[in-house]
Design an enzyme around this catalytic site. Sequence first.
Site, PDB file in Angstrom:
ATOM      1  N   GLY A 116     -19.615  40.273 -42.051  1.00  0.00           N
ATOM      2  CA  GLY A 116     -19.874  41.357 -42.988  1.00  0.00           C
ATOM      3  C   GLY A 116     -21.282  41.890 -42.804  1.00  0.00           C
ATOM      4  O   GLY A 116     -22.167  41.202 -42.292  1.00  0.00           O
ATOM      5  N   CYS A 117     -21.514  43.112 -43.253  1.00  0.00           N
ATOM      6  CA  CYS A 117     -22.817  43.746 -43.041  1.00  0.00           C
ATOM      7  C   CYS A 117     -23.925  43.055 -43.830  1.00  0.00           C
ATOM      8  O   CYS A 117     -24.967  42.682 -43.262  1.00  0.00           O
ATOM      9  CB  CYS A 117     -22.745  45.231 -43.380  1.00  0.00           C
ATOM     10  SG  CYS A 117     -22.091  45.617 -45.022  1.00  0.00           S
TER      11      CYS A 117
END
Length: 314
Positions: A116-117
Amino acid sequence: MKTKVFIDGREGTTGLQIYDRLSGRTDIELLQIDEDKRKDPDERRKFLNAADIVFLCLPDAAAREAVALIDPDNDHTAVIDASTAHRVAPGWVYGFPELTGQREKIASARRIANPGCYATGFISLIRPLVEKGMLSPDALLTVHALSGYTGAGKKAIAQYGDPGRDPELDSPRHYGLGLTHKHLPEMAAISGLTHKPIFAPMICDYPQGMVVAVSLFLSQLEKEMTKDDLRALYEDYYAGSPLISIRPADAPSCGFLGANNLAGFDGLQIFVCGNDEQVILLSRLDNLGKGASGAAVQNMNLLMGCPEETGLQL
Protein backbone atom coordinates in the site's frame (compact mmCIF):
# COMPACT_ATOMS: atom_id res chain seq x y z
CA MET A 1 10.77 -14.07 -26.53
CA LYS A 2 8.57 -11.33 -25.10
CA THR A 3 7.03 -11.63 -21.64
CA LYS A 4 3.24 -11.84 -21.86
CA VAL A 5 1.58 -9.41 -19.44
CA PHE A 6 -2.11 -9.05 -18.58
CA ILE A 7 -3.55 -6.19 -16.49
CA ASP A 8 -6.81 -7.31 -14.89
CA GLY A 9 -8.55 -4.06 -13.98
CA ARG A 10 -6.77 -1.80 -16.45
CA GLU A 11 -9.59 0.74 -16.31
CA GLY A 12 -8.82 1.79 -12.72
CA THR A 13 -6.30 4.41 -11.65
CA THR A 14 -3.53 1.92 -10.79
CA GLY A 15 -4.17 -0.19 -13.89
CA LEU A 16 -4.04 2.82 -16.18
CA GLN A 17 -0.77 3.96 -14.63
CA ILE A 18 0.78 0.50 -15.05
CA TYR A 19 -0.39 0.45 -18.66
CA ASP A 20 1.22 3.85 -19.29
CA ARG A 21 4.55 2.56 -17.92
CA LEU A 22 4.42 -0.58 -20.08
CA SER A 23 2.90 0.65 -23.33
CA GLY A 24 6.21 1.73 -24.87
CA ARG A 25 8.25 -1.31 -23.88
CA THR A 26 9.49 -3.71 -26.53
CA ASP A 27 10.35 -6.59 -24.18
CA ILE A 28 6.73 -7.39 -23.25
CA GLU A 29 3.51 -8.29 -25.03
CA LEU A 30 0.44 -6.70 -23.45
CA LEU A 31 -2.54 -9.04 -23.60
CA GLN A 32 -5.72 -6.99 -23.94
CA ILE A 33 -9.15 -8.37 -23.26
CA ASP A 34 -12.12 -7.11 -25.28
CA GLU A 35 -13.93 -4.34 -23.45
CA ASP A 36 -17.28 -6.16 -23.54
CA LYS A 37 -15.72 -9.32 -22.03
CA ARG A 38 -13.58 -7.87 -19.26
CA LYS A 39 -16.05 -9.12 -16.61
CA ASP A 40 -16.66 -12.47 -18.27
CA PRO A 41 -15.14 -15.15 -15.95
CA ASP A 42 -14.33 -17.55 -18.79
CA GLU A 43 -12.61 -14.87 -20.85
CA ARG A 44 -10.70 -13.60 -17.82
CA ARG A 45 -9.63 -17.17 -17.00
CA LYS A 46 -8.20 -17.51 -20.49
CA PHE A 47 -6.13 -14.36 -20.20
CA LEU A 48 -5.06 -15.00 -16.61
CA ASN A 49 -3.69 -18.40 -17.58
CA ALA A 50 -2.10 -17.26 -20.84
CA ALA A 51 0.01 -14.53 -19.24
CA ASP A 52 3.49 -14.88 -17.81
CA ILE A 53 2.81 -11.99 -15.42
CA VAL A 54 -0.58 -10.75 -14.26
CA PHE A 55 -1.28 -7.44 -12.53
CA LEU A 56 -4.44 -7.42 -10.41
CA CYS A 57 -5.79 -3.87 -10.11
CA LEU A 58 -9.08 -4.82 -8.51
CA PRO A 59 -11.06 -4.58 -5.27
CA ASP A 60 -10.09 -7.20 -2.72
CA ALA A 61 -12.91 -9.66 -3.42
CA ALA A 62 -12.35 -9.48 -7.18
CA ALA A 63 -8.61 -10.00 -6.68
CA ARG A 64 -9.25 -13.19 -4.71
CA GLU A 65 -11.66 -14.31 -7.42
CA ALA A 66 -9.03 -13.68 -10.10
CA VAL A 67 -6.44 -15.81 -8.28
CA ALA A 68 -9.01 -18.61 -8.05
CA LEU A 69 -9.46 -18.47 -11.84
CA ILE A 70 -5.81 -19.43 -12.39
CA ASP A 71 -5.57 -23.19 -12.96
CA PRO A 72 -4.12 -25.14 -10.00
CA ASP A 73 -1.51 -26.78 -12.27
CA ASN A 74 -0.43 -23.46 -13.82
CA ASP A 75 3.15 -22.98 -12.67
CA HIS A 76 4.19 -20.26 -15.11
CA THR A 77 1.84 -17.35 -14.34
CA ALA A 78 3.17 -14.94 -11.71
CA VAL A 79 0.68 -12.60 -10.03
CA ILE A 80 1.34 -9.08 -8.73
CA ASP A 81 -1.70 -8.06 -6.70
CA ALA A 82 -2.14 -4.33 -6.14
CA SER A 83 -5.14 -4.81 -3.83
CA THR A 84 -5.09 -5.23 -0.05
CA ALA A 85 -6.27 -8.83 -0.30
CA HIS A 86 -2.97 -10.71 0.06
CA ARG A 87 -0.50 -8.35 1.74
CA VAL A 88 -0.22 -10.38 4.92
CA ALA A 89 -1.51 -13.67 3.47
CA PRO A 90 0.53 -16.88 3.79
CA GLY A 91 2.28 -17.90 0.59
CA TRP A 92 2.49 -14.35 -0.76
CA VAL A 93 5.74 -12.39 -0.99
CA TYR A 94 5.56 -8.75 0.05
CA GLY A 95 6.68 -6.64 -2.90
CA PHE A 96 9.06 -4.19 -1.22
CA PRO A 97 12.42 -5.02 -2.86
CA GLU A 98 14.50 -2.67 -0.72
CA LEU A 99 13.90 -4.65 2.48
CA THR A 100 16.66 -7.07 3.47
CA GLY A 101 16.56 -10.22 1.35
CA GLN A 102 13.35 -9.23 -0.40
CA ARG A 103 14.70 -8.74 -3.93
CA GLU A 104 15.69 -12.39 -4.11
CA LYS A 105 12.31 -13.55 -2.81
CA ILE A 106 10.42 -11.40 -5.32
CA ALA A 107 12.54 -12.54 -8.27
CA SER A 108 11.54 -16.18 -7.72
CA ALA A 109 7.97 -15.66 -6.48
CA ARG A 110 4.74 -16.67 -8.17
CA ARG A 111 2.53 -14.60 -5.87
CA ILE A 112 3.54 -11.03 -4.99
CA ALA A 113 1.50 -8.58 -2.90
CA ASN A 114 2.20 -5.01 -3.95
CA PRO A 115 2.48 -2.71 -0.89
CA GLY A 116 0.00 0.00 0.00
CA CYS A 117 1.08 3.59 -0.55
CA TYR A 118 0.95 4.74 3.08
CA ALA A 119 2.45 1.44 4.15
CA THR A 120 5.39 1.98 1.80
CA GLY A 121 6.18 5.31 3.43
CA PHE A 122 5.83 3.98 6.97
CA ILE A 123 7.72 0.73 6.43
CA SER A 124 10.59 2.55 4.69
CA LEU A 125 11.11 4.52 7.92
CA ILE A 126 10.41 1.95 10.64
CA ARG A 127 11.53 -1.44 9.31
CA PRO A 128 15.25 -0.49 9.23
CA LEU A 129 15.10 0.73 12.84
CA VAL A 130 13.39 -2.41 14.13
CA GLU A 131 15.54 -4.72 12.01
CA LYS A 132 18.77 -3.10 13.24
CA GLY A 133 17.67 -3.24 16.88
CA MET A 134 17.36 0.53 17.26
CA LEU A 135 13.61 0.56 17.91
CA SER A 136 11.74 -1.95 20.06
CA PRO A 137 9.12 -4.08 18.28
CA ASP A 138 6.83 -3.06 21.14
CA ALA A 139 7.15 0.66 20.32
CA LEU A 140 3.89 2.61 20.39
CA LEU A 141 3.90 4.91 17.37
CA THR A 142 1.70 7.58 15.84
CA VAL A 143 1.81 8.29 12.11
CA HIS A 144 0.93 11.56 10.43
CA ALA A 145 0.34 11.28 6.69
CA LEU A 146 -1.33 13.11 3.84
CA SER A 147 -1.97 12.25 0.22
CA GLY A 148 -3.42 13.61 -2.98
CA TYR A 149 -6.93 12.50 -3.82
CA THR A 150 -6.02 10.08 -6.64
CA GLY A 151 -5.11 7.50 -4.01
CA ALA A 152 -8.79 7.24 -3.09
CA GLY A 153 -9.81 6.01 -6.55
CA LYS A 154 -12.20 7.02 -9.30
CA LYS A 155 -15.02 8.16 -7.03
CA ALA A 156 -12.79 10.61 -5.16
CA ILE A 157 -11.20 11.85 -8.40
CA ALA A 158 -14.65 12.65 -9.77
CA GLN A 159 -15.69 14.24 -6.47
CA TYR A 160 -12.66 16.53 -6.30
CA GLY A 161 -12.98 17.42 -9.99
CA ASP A 162 -16.64 18.42 -9.68
CA PRO A 163 -17.02 22.23 -10.11
CA GLY A 164 -20.00 22.17 -7.74
CA ARG A 165 -18.25 20.21 -5.02
CA ASP A 166 -18.67 20.79 -1.28
CA PRO A 167 -16.38 23.64 -0.07
CA GLU A 168 -15.09 21.28 2.63
CA LEU A 169 -13.04 19.59 -0.07
CA ASP A 170 -10.95 22.76 -0.32
CA SER A 171 -9.32 21.80 2.98
CA PRO A 172 -7.32 18.74 4.06
CA ARG A 173 -9.61 16.13 5.62
CA HIS A 174 -8.71 13.41 8.11
CA TYR A 175 -10.23 9.99 7.51
CA GLY A 176 -9.85 6.51 8.97
CA LEU A 177 -10.95 8.03 12.26
CA GLY A 178 -11.96 4.63 13.61
CA LEU A 179 -8.23 3.78 13.48
CA THR A 180 -8.85 0.73 11.28
CA HIS A 181 -7.24 1.90 8.03
CA LYS A 182 -6.79 -1.00 5.63
CA HIS A 183 -2.99 -0.52 5.46
CA LEU A 184 -2.50 -1.04 9.20
CA PRO A 185 -2.00 -4.84 9.18
CA GLU A 186 0.89 -4.66 6.72
CA MET A 187 2.34 -1.56 8.37
CA ALA A 188 2.75 -3.46 11.64
CA ALA A 189 3.60 -6.92 10.28
CA ILE A 190 6.20 -5.91 7.70
CA SER A 191 7.80 -3.35 10.00
CA GLY A 192 8.18 -6.02 12.68
CA LEU A 193 5.97 -4.23 15.22
CA THR A 194 3.88 -5.89 17.89
CA HIS A 195 1.32 -3.07 17.92
CA LYS A 196 -0.36 -1.29 15.04
CA PRO A 197 0.45 2.43 14.99
CA ILE A 198 -2.19 5.10 15.51
CA PHE A 199 -3.01 6.21 11.98
CA ALA A 200 -5.71 8.50 10.55
CA PRO A 201 -4.33 10.10 7.36
CA MET A 202 -5.49 13.15 5.44
CA ILE A 203 -6.75 13.46 1.89
CA CYS A 204 -5.92 16.81 0.31
CA ASP A 205 -6.97 18.94 -2.65
CA TYR A 206 -4.21 18.05 -5.12
CA PRO A 207 -3.93 15.01 -7.39
CA GLN A 208 -0.74 13.07 -6.61
CA GLY A 209 1.98 12.80 -4.00
CA MET A 210 2.22 12.00 -0.32
CA VAL A 211 4.29 12.44 2.83
CA VAL A 212 4.32 9.95 5.70
CA ALA A 213 5.84 11.14 9.00
CA VAL A 214 6.72 9.44 12.28
CA SER A 215 7.91 11.49 15.27
CA LEU A 216 10.21 10.03 17.94
CA PHE A 217 11.96 11.09 21.08
CA LEU A 218 15.58 10.02 20.65
CA SER A 219 15.26 8.52 24.12
CA GLN A 220 12.80 5.98 22.65
CA LEU A 221 15.64 4.36 20.72
CA GLU A 222 17.38 1.28 22.08
CA LYS A 223 20.81 2.88 21.66
CA GLU A 224 22.02 6.45 21.95
CA MET A 225 21.72 8.05 18.53
CA THR A 226 21.65 11.50 16.98
CA LYS A 227 19.63 12.52 13.96
CA ASP A 228 22.85 12.28 11.93
CA ASP A 229 23.31 8.70 13.16
CA LEU A 230 19.78 7.91 12.00
CA ARG A 231 20.43 9.43 8.60
CA ALA A 232 23.60 7.33 8.30
CA LEU A 233 21.63 4.20 9.24
CA TYR A 234 19.17 4.82 6.41
CA GLU A 235 21.98 5.59 3.95
CA ASP A 236 23.58 2.25 4.79
CA TYR A 237 20.31 0.31 4.69
CA TYR A 238 19.26 1.66 1.30
CA ALA A 239 22.73 1.87 -0.23
CA GLY A 240 22.64 1.03 -3.93
CA SER A 241 18.86 1.36 -4.23
CA PRO A 242 17.90 3.08 -7.49
CA LEU A 243 14.51 4.13 -6.10
CA ILE A 244 15.11 5.22 -2.50
CA SER A 245 17.32 8.19 -1.64
CA ILE A 246 18.23 9.83 1.68
CA ARG A 247 18.04 13.61 1.64
CA PRO A 248 20.95 15.60 3.11
CA ALA A 249 21.04 17.10 6.60
CA ASP A 250 19.93 20.57 5.47
CA ALA A 251 16.92 19.33 3.50
CA PRO A 252 14.43 20.81 3.10
CA SER A 253 16.50 23.99 3.12
CA CYS A 254 13.43 26.22 2.81
CA GLY A 255 11.88 24.78 5.97
CA PHE A 256 8.80 23.47 4.14
CA LEU A 257 8.25 19.92 2.89
CA GLY A 258 5.83 19.72 -0.03
CA ALA A 259 3.89 16.52 -0.60
CA ASN A 260 3.52 16.73 -4.39
CA ASN A 261 7.18 17.21 -5.38
CA LEU A 262 7.53 13.60 -6.59
CA ALA A 263 4.24 13.52 -8.51
CA GLY A 264 4.88 11.63 -11.72
CA PHE A 265 8.03 9.97 -10.38
CA ASP A 266 8.63 6.47 -9.05
CA GLY A 267 11.25 7.16 -6.39
CA LEU A 268 11.01 7.71 -2.64
CA GLN A 269 12.89 10.23 -0.50
CA ILE A 270 13.65 9.95 3.22
CA PHE A 271 14.20 13.01 5.43
CA VAL A 272 15.50 13.01 9.01
CA CYS A 273 14.75 16.32 10.74
CA GLY A 274 14.58 17.56 14.31
CA ASN A 275 16.91 18.47 17.16
CA ASP A 276 18.99 16.93 19.95
CA GLU A 277 15.94 15.48 21.73
CA GLN A 278 13.32 14.78 19.06
CA VAL A 279 13.29 13.71 15.42
CA ILE A 280 10.68 13.57 12.73
CA LEU A 281 11.23 10.88 10.11
CA LEU A 282 9.58 11.64 6.78
CA SER A 283 9.06 9.65 3.62
CA ARG A 284 7.96 11.41 0.42
CA LEU A 285 6.66 9.57 -2.64
CA ASP A 286 4.00 9.59 -5.32
CA ASN A 287 1.01 7.57 -4.13
CA LEU A 288 0.59 6.33 -7.72
CA GLY A 289 4.33 5.81 -8.27
CA LYS A 290 6.39 4.02 -5.62
CA GLY A 291 3.09 3.85 -3.73
CA ALA A 292 1.32 1.76 -6.38
CA SER A 293 1.99 1.39 -10.12
CA GLY A 294 5.70 2.20 -10.09
CA ALA A 295 6.27 -0.39 -7.36
CA ALA A 296 4.26 -2.97 -9.32
CA VAL A 297 6.42 -2.44 -12.42
CA GLN A 298 9.56 -2.58 -10.25
CA ASN A 299 8.42 -6.00 -9.02
CA MET A 300 7.67 -7.11 -12.58
CA ASN A 301 11.18 -6.09 -13.63
CA LEU A 302 12.67 -8.27 -10.91
CA LEU A 303 10.57 -11.21 -12.08
CA MET A 304 11.84 -10.65 -15.62
CA GLY A 305 15.47 -10.41 -14.52
CA CYS A 306 15.99 -6.91 -15.89
CA PRO A 307 17.15 -3.80 -13.97
CA GLU A 308 14.42 -2.97 -11.46
CA GLU A 309 14.22 0.67 -12.56
CA THR A 310 13.48 -0.23 -16.21
CA GLY A 311 10.65 1.90 -17.57
CA LEU A 312 10.35 3.96 -14.39
CA GLN A 313 10.62 7.71 -14.00
CA LEU A 314 13.33 8.60 -11.47
